[in-house]
Enzyme design. Structure first.
Site, PDB file in Angstrom:
ATOM      1  CB  SER A 140      -0.968  -0.020   1.177  1.00  0.00           C
ATOM      2  OG  SER A 140      -2.142   0.713   0.885  1.00  0.00           O
ATOM      3  CE  LYS A 192     -19.209  21.031  10.854  1.00  0.00           C
ATOM      4  NZ  LYS A 192     -18.139  21.518   9.963  1.00  0.00           N
TER       5      LYS A 192
END
Length: 334
Positions: A140, A192
């Site tokens: 990765s 939010k």
């Protein structure tokens, strides 16, 4: 218990002796029991006697731009440490090649991208040859960094790949339900507080996060395509974000060679057109007896034989805050 008592005795003796010498006026030094990133980098030669040099930079562990405050000492963040090596190397005209020794499962998306960018800029400014050699794991984000190299080598037993993104989101809502706890949140928009550990994600939030993951994964895959020029079959295979052995990575075109660290040194000498007696050097903050290629530390982190806490285990656990990671994380379910 006896081990703990001996360790405590060692610490008590050191602190008592230091206090006595300082208070008696015999010494007035700056004493550093547990060296950290505050000590300057110094050059040490591991092999060779020539004027031209190959610099080995170890990239080991979780890739992050944050320092680690561990028991008894503070560890400099990987981004800061690697960039410090590059800045010093850039000032030395005798550095003709750099070998990145990578042993990392990856880390945060941004830290991995910063290191890739900094290494590329260093190559452009200095003109040196750069080789990446994979050790145990270069997956990765560890592989992402290797894409900056002119040549990528893998140890015969390396594990690499995992070319993709994972979003980690700790969730303690179940535990809070059992304990009868809740968090009151007032927000300006329905998304939010997405990613909050105090509740499960909504289907809309899951869709948004998946879109972000796909976008960041696309960036990674595009970079691999640009740097490695893989076949369509190989690109389809790596898009699954699976891991590979060194031989499979070579077959797919993810790496250029398979070999040991001394093979990587010889390949670096050949690529950079250096004489056989070229010096192989490292930058460290502490000097080590019997130093060699396989030492991955740049500073001694503490006193020997004091193992109140297994520090290596603590370091192996990345700071799992909510966020996006180029990280191979075994044990995570889909």
């Amino acid at each position: 218990m006896s081990h703990f008592f001996r360790a405590f005795q060692s610490l008590f003796f050191v602190f008592s002796l230091t206090s006595f010498l300082v208070c008696s006026g015999c010494i007035k030094p700056k004493i550093t029991l547990f060296p950290d990133g505050a000590e300057p980098l110094k050059e040490y030669t591991l092999q060779g006697s020539g004027k031209q040099k190959i610099l080995i930079i170890p990239i080991k562990g979780f890739i992050s731009d944050s320092p680690r405050n561990l028991p008894l000492y503070r560890k400099v963040g990987m981004v800061q440490e690697v960039v410090a090596h590059l800045k010093r190397a850039e000032k030395d005209e005798d550095i003709k090649a750099v070998l990145l020794k990578i042993d990392s499962p990856g880390g945060s998306v941004t830290a991995s991208d910063i290191l890739y960018h900094e290494i590329l800029k260093f190559k452009e400014r200095s003109g040196v040859k750069l080789i990446a050699v994979m050790m145990g794991v270069a997956a990765s984000g560890g592989y992402y960094i290797s894409l900056s190299a002119d040549l990528v080598m893998a140890h015969p037993t390396s594990i690499t790949g995992s070319i993709g993104v994972v979003f980690l989101q700790p969730n303690v809502s179940g535990l809070m339900d059992k304990m009868g706890l809740e968090v009151q949140i007032d927000k300006s928009g329905r998304n939010k507080d997405m990613g909050s550990p105090f509740r499960k994600a909504t289907p809309e939030e899951q869709k948004i996060v998946q879109g972000l993951v796909d976008d960041l994964a696309g960036r990674f895959l595009s970079l691999v395509d640009e740097r490695r020029k893989l076949s369509d079959e190989a690109k389809k295979d790596i898009a699954s974000a699976r891991i590979y052995t060194a031989s499979d990575a070579l077959r797919l075109g993810l790496v250029d060679r398979i070999g040991y660290l001394d093979d990587a040194i010889l390949e670096t000498i050949r690529m950079a057109g250096l004489p056989e007696d070229a010096r192989v050097v490292v930058y460290r903050r502490s000097e080590y007896a019997d130093d060699n290629f396989y030492n991955t530390s740049s500073s001694k982190r503490g006193m020997p034989d004091i193992n109140l806490i297994q520090l290596d285990l603590v370091e192996s656990i990345p700071p799992f805050r909510s966020g996006f990671y180029y990280l191979w994380l075994p044990g995570q379910s889909d």
